[in-house]
Design a protein around this motif. Structure first.
Motif, PDB file in Angstrom:
ATOM      1  N   GLU A 272      -3.170  10.172  11.549  1.00 23.30           N
ATOM      2  CA  GLU A 272      -3.899   9.818   9.821  1.00 23.30           C
ATOM      3  C   GLU A 272      -3.732   8.438  10.353  1.00 23.30           C
ATOM      4  OE1 GLU A 272      -4.326  12.334   7.481  1.00 23.30           O
ATOM      5  OE2 GLU A 272      -4.594  11.492   6.048  1.00 23.30           O
ATOM      6  N   ARG A 273      -2.225   8.055  10.116  1.00 22.91           N
ATOM      7  CA  ARG A 273      -1.897   6.680  10.191  1.00 22.91           C
ATOM      8  C   ARG A 273      -0.979   6.102  10.714  1.00 22.91           C
ATOM      9  NH1 ARG A 273      -6.846   6.767   8.055  1.00 22.91           N
ATOM     10  NH2 ARG A 273      -7.783   5.998   6.760  1.00 22.91           N
ATOM     11  N   ARG A 274      -0.982   6.054  11.835  1.00 25.75           N
ATOM     12  CA  ARG A 274       0.667   4.934  12.518  1.00 25.75           C
ATOM     13  C   ARG A 274       0.890   4.115  12.028  1.00 25.75           C
ATOM     14  NH1 ARG A 274      -1.477   3.497  17.262  1.00 25.75           N
ATOM     15  NH2 ARG A 274      -1.866   5.413  18.700  1.00 25.75           N
ATOM     16  N   VAL A 275       2.112   4.369  11.432  1.00 26.14           N
ATOM     17  CA  VAL A 275       2.664   3.658  11.127  1.00 26.14           C
ATOM     18  C   VAL A 275       4.063   3.449  10.948  1.00 26.14           C
ATOM     19  CG1 VAL A 275       3.571   2.447   8.673  1.00 26.14           C
ATOM     20  CG2 VAL A 275       0.866   2.970   9.005  1.00 26.14           C
ATOM     21  N   LEU A 276       4.944   2.322  10.626  1.00 28.34           N
ATOM     22  CA  LEU A 276       6.426   2.281  10.472  1.00 28.34           C
ATOM     23  C   LEU A 276       6.445   2.056   9.443  1.00 28.34           C
ATOM     24  CD1 LEU A 276       7.421   0.970  14.008  1.00 28.34           C
ATOM     25  CD2 LEU A 276       7.424   3.657  13.915  1.00 28.34           C
TER      26      LEU A 276
ATOM     27  N   LEU B 140       6.905  -1.366  -4.327  1.00 30.16           N
ATOM     28  CA  LEU B 140       5.720  -1.306  -3.983  1.00 30.16           C
ATOM     29  C   LEU B 140       6.427  -1.062  -2.453  1.00 30.16           C
ATOM     30  CD1 LEU B 140       4.785  -4.784  -4.191  1.00 30.16           C
ATOM     31  CD2 LEU B 140       3.418  -2.718  -4.472  1.00 30.16           C
ATOM     32  N   TYR B 141       5.596  -0.573  -1.694  1.00 30.28           N
ATOM     33  CA  TYR B 141       5.271   0.092   0.023  1.00 30.28           C
ATOM     34  C   TYR B 141       5.094  -1.711   0.907  1.00 30.28           C
ATOM     35  CZ  TYR B 141       3.433   2.308   3.885  1.00 30.28           C
ATOM     36  OH  TYR B 141       3.313   2.772   5.396  1.00 30.28           O
ATOM     37  N   ALA B 142       5.794  -1.506   2.354  1.00 26.32           N
ATOM     38  CA  ALA B 142       5.319  -1.745   3.273  1.00 26.32           C
ATOM     39  C   ALA B 142       5.053  -1.513   4.517  1.00 26.32           C
ATOM     40  CB  ALA B 142       6.137  -3.398   3.135  1.00 26.32           C
TER      41      ALA B 142
ATOM     42  N   ALA C 204     -11.497   9.035   8.265  1.00 20.89           N
ATOM     43  CA  ALA C 204     -11.537   8.577   7.045  1.00 20.89           C
ATOM     44  C   ALA C 204     -11.024   9.781   5.457  1.00 20.89           C
ATOM     45  CB  ALA C 204     -12.774   9.167   6.192  1.00 20.89           C
ATOM     46  N   HIS C 205     -10.073   8.616   4.826  1.00 21.68           N
ATOM     47  CA  HIS C 205      -9.954   9.914   3.586  1.00 21.68           C
ATOM     48  C   HIS C 205      -9.360   8.986   2.138  1.00 21.68           C
ATOM     49  CE1 HIS C 205      -4.810   8.426   4.799  1.00 21.68           C
ATOM     50  NE2 HIS C 205      -6.095   7.295   4.379  1.00 21.68           N
ATOM     51  N   ARG C 206      -8.649   9.060   1.137  1.00 27.87           N
ATOM     52  CA  ARG C 206      -8.246   8.477   0.154  1.00 27.87           C
ATOM     53  C   ARG C 206      -7.725   9.029  -0.762  1.00 27.87           C
ATOM     54  NH1 ARG C 206     -14.297   9.571  -3.648  1.00 27.87           N
ATOM     55  NH2 ARG C 206     -13.738  12.237  -3.820  1.00 27.87           N
ATOM     56  N   HIS C 207      -7.414   7.915  -2.048  1.00 24.75           N
ATOM     57  CA  HIS C 207      -6.329   8.223  -2.729  1.00 24.75           C
ATOM     58  C   HIS C 207      -6.505   7.045  -3.883  1.00 24.75           C
ATOM     59  CE1 HIS C 207      -4.776   5.231   0.025  1.00 24.75           C
ATOM     60  NE2 HIS C 207      -4.739   5.916   1.461  1.00 24.75           N
ATOM     61  N   THR C 208      -5.223   7.822  -4.247  1.00 24.67           N
ATOM     62  CA  THR C 208      -5.294   6.812  -5.943  1.00 24.67           C
ATOM     63  C   THR C 208      -4.288   5.787  -5.429  1.00 24.67           C
ATOM     64  OG1 THR C 208      -3.771   8.662  -6.429  1.00 24.67           O
ATOM     65  CG2 THR C 208      -5.701   8.649  -7.776  1.00 24.67           C
TER      66      THR C 208
ATOM     67  N   TRP D 141     -13.388   5.799   0.014  1.00 22.27           N
ATOM     68  CA  TRP D 141     -12.484   6.483   1.938  1.00 22.27           C
ATOM     69  C   TRP D 141     -12.963   5.635   2.380  1.00 22.27           C
ATOM     70  CZ3 TRP D 141     -12.662  11.137   1.851  1.00 22.27           C
ATOM     71  CH2 TRP D 141     -12.930  12.325   0.899  1.00 22.27           C
ATOM     72  N   HIS D 142     -11.292   5.235   2.600  1.00 21.36           N
ATOM     73  CA  HIS D 142     -11.153   4.424   3.584  1.00 21.36           C
ATOM     74  C   HIS D 142     -11.425   4.676   5.561  1.00 21.36           C
ATOM     75  CE1 HIS D 142      -8.018   4.803   2.020  1.00 21.36           C
ATOM     76  NE2 HIS D 142      -7.187   4.194   3.322  1.00 21.36           N
ATOM     77  N   ASP D 143     -11.583   4.565   6.425  1.00 21.30           N
ATOM     78  CA  ASP D 143     -11.511   4.322   7.617  1.00 21.30           C
ATOM     79  C   ASP D 143     -11.247   2.899   8.762  1.00 21.30           C
ATOM     80  OD1 ASP D 143     -14.552   5.949   7.840  1.00 21.30           O
ATOM     81  OD2 ASP D 143     -14.217   4.855   9.603  1.00 21.30           O
TER      82      ASP D 143
ATOM     83  N   LEU E  10       0.072  -5.585   8.709  1.00 21.29           N
ATOM     84  CA  LEU E  10       0.418  -5.513   7.332  1.00 21.29           C
ATOM     85  C   LEU E  10       0.322  -5.054   6.387  1.00 21.29           C
ATOM     86  CD1 LEU E  10       3.279  -5.898   5.971  1.00 21.29           C
ATOM     87  CD2 LEU E  10       2.526  -8.016   5.298  1.00 21.29           C
ATOM     88  N   ASP E  11       0.502  -3.536   5.896  1.00 22.00           N
ATOM     89  CA  ASP E  11      -0.151  -2.361   5.159  1.00 22.00           C
ATOM     90  C   ASP E  11       0.964  -2.596   3.550  1.00 22.00           C
ATOM     91  OD1 ASP E  11      -2.178  -0.935   6.175  1.00 22.00           O
ATOM     92  OD2 ASP E  11      -0.995   0.680   6.985  1.00 22.00           O
ATOM     93  N   GLY E  12       0.128  -3.035   2.925  1.00 21.23           N
ATOM     94  CA  GLY E  12       1.242  -2.656   1.493  1.00 21.23           C
ATOM     95  C   GLY E  12       0.652  -2.102   0.442  1.00 21.23           C
ATOM     96  N   LEU E  13       1.447  -1.268   0.050  1.00 24.71           N
ATOM     97  CA  LEU E  13       0.169   0.007  -0.957  1.00 24.71           C
ATOM     98  C   LEU E  13       1.375  -0.289  -1.895  1.00 24.71           C
ATOM     99  CD1 LEU E  13      -0.443   1.186   1.722  1.00 24.71           C
ATOM    100  CD2 LEU E  13      -1.312   2.990   0.522  1.00 24.71           C
ATOM    101  N   ASP E  14       0.477   0.563  -3.260  1.00 22.03           N
ATOM    102  CA  ASP E  14       1.292   0.710  -4.434  1.00 22.03           C
ATOM    103  C   ASP E  14       2.278   2.070  -4.923  1.00 22.03           C
ATOM    104  OD1 ASP E  14      -0.513   2.065  -5.040  1.00 22.03           O
ATOM    105  OD2 ASP E  14      -1.632   1.091  -6.506  1.00 22.03           O
ATOM    106  N   ILE E  15       2.255   2.705  -3.441  1.00 16.46           N
ATOM    107  CA  ILE E  15       2.797   3.618  -3.630  1.00 16.46           C
ATOM    108  C   ILE E  15       3.985   4.121  -4.470  1.00 16.46           C
ATOM    109  CG2 ILE E  15       3.761   6.121  -1.897  1.00 16.46           C
ATOM    110  CD1 ILE E  15       2.142   4.727   0.158  1.00 16.46           C
ATOM    111  N   PRO E  16       4.958   3.393  -4.504  1.00 15.36           N
ATOM    112  CA  PRO E  16       6.695   4.071  -5.566  1.00 15.36           C
ATOM    113  C   PRO E  16       5.576   3.515  -6.856  1.00 15.36           C
ATOM    114  CG  PRO E  16       7.217   2.556  -3.997  1.00 15.36           C
ATOM    115  CD  PRO E  16       5.300   2.747  -3.728  1.00 15.36           C
TER     116      PRO E  16
END
Ligand code: 1HN
Length: 348
Positions: free
Chosen positions: A71-75, A92-94, A107-111, A148-150, A162-168
């Motif tokens: 779905e996302r190839r991320v380390l 934060l997440y990276a 394509a997927h989406r999330h809060t 929605w993003h792909d 680099l992916d930065g997300l507010d997951i935590p």
């Protein structure tokens, strides 16, 4: 407020604690010192990931799993003080993502809100809310919450960002929602570059509506940011702590580009900056140049694409070896909204 770390135990007290434990009760006086500290005491540690090492591992991952299957190839860049928590800082997440030529990340989406900062490759795209943007080195790209993003790479070179997300943050609030679209690519309804054309030039469509929480621009091209830094350099002296530092803004209101993540880009001259600390633990990546950053007694040596973290309230001194550009992100907008953000300049 007392900062008493430990109240003496006695057999009578312990018997009492054991008894009330069965009622899911616990005495404040034995945990108060850990709950309310005189200053931030984070498990987050200063640390650096060198891009070369990440890249080698990512290429290996590329031979093991496709972007589609993953779905996302991320380390994930896990802070050594927060192993197993998928966090680079407490909030934060990276991660570093690889999209190989010909691949799509469906394509997927999330809060959770996401940012991308392009580290290698040229010309792959991400699609957000019906519009594609082509990504180049140093571009800062936003995926707003529930958009929605792909991603796709129609070039002949691998693309790393680099992916930065507010997951935590979102997990802490128990506010995670996510869904897949059920197709690889979303329908494209707008011209590539439309958002930047409409909002990226000190103009905006009259009567435009939409969320003010997040910028309507979703790709801030490096070319533009770099030009602005150069003009700042010509226009005046650098700040002792930050050099010339810019904040990415939402053109609708001048606020942060994203509601939960503050994003910045700065130009530093060779030589040491003045010590600086703030309560927003910050993730940096070097775009140009090389240097070192000293966090307390730990020295982090960086070059292009390396990623390093400065924890909350740890004093940092940047010492670029040559003129350097750093991109950074943190939870500063959240702390400012809550009246919690603090900084201190110099040795104070
Ligand atoms: C996500 O949606 C992406 O869209 C990357 O590229 C990393 C990590 C956790 C949750 C969602 C992306 C992610 C993610």
């Amino acid at each position: 407020m007392s900062t008493n770390e430990s109240v003496t135990n006695t057999p009578e007290r312990q018997a009492f604690y054991d008894k009330i434990d069965k009622q899911n009760l616990t005495p404040l006086w034995s945990v108060l010192g850990e709950l309310v500290t005189p200053e931030p005491r984070s498990k987050c540690q200063p640390f650096i990931w060198h891009f070369n090492g990440i890249r080698t591992a990512m290429v290996e991952a590329g031979g093991l799993i496709t972007a589609k299957e993953a779905e996302r190839r991320v380390l994930i860049l896990e802070n050594p003080g927060l192993r197993g928590e998928s966090k680079i800082t407490t909030s934060l997440y990276a991660g570093v993502q690889l999209v190989l030529p010909g691949e799509v990340a469906p394509a997927h989406r999330h809060t959770q809100s996401a940012l991308r900062f392009v580290l290698e490759g040229s010309g792959a795209h991400t699609a957000v809310s019906g519009e594609k943007t082509i990504m180049e080195y140093g571009d800062f790209v936003i995926t707003p919450q529930m958009a929605w993003h792909d991603h796709g790479n129609e070039t002949t070179e691998p693309m790393f960002w680099l992916d930065g997300l507010d997951i935590p943050l979102v997990s802490f609030l128990d506010a995670s929602f996510a869904e897949g679209l059920g197709q690889d690519e979303q329908e494209i309804t707008r011209a590539t570059g439309q958002s930047y054309a409409e909002y990226g030039h000190n103009l905006m469509p009259v009567g435009a509506s939409g969320s003010r929480h997040v910028s309507p621009i979703f790709n801030y091209p490096y070319e533009q940011s770099r030009t602005t830094l150069e003009a700042m350099k010509k226009g005046g002296d650098p700040d002792a702590c930050h050099g010339w530092k810019l904040r990415y803004t939402n053109p609708l209101d001048g606020g942060y580009a994203m509601p939960t993540i503050g994003t910045f880009i700065q130009l530093l001259l060779a030589g040491s900056s003045a010590p600086y600390r703030s309560t927003d633990a910050t993730i940096f990546t070097c775009v140009e140049g090389s240097g070192s950053s000293q966090v307390d007694d730990i020295v982090l040596e960086w070059g292009p694409k390396d990623i390093f973290v400065v924890p909350s309230w740890k004093s940092v001194v940047h010492t670029p070896h040559t003129e350097s550009v750093l991109f950074s992100y943190s939870d500063r907008p959240v702390q400012e909204k809550l009246g919690l953000w603090r900084e201190s300049r110099g040795d104070a």
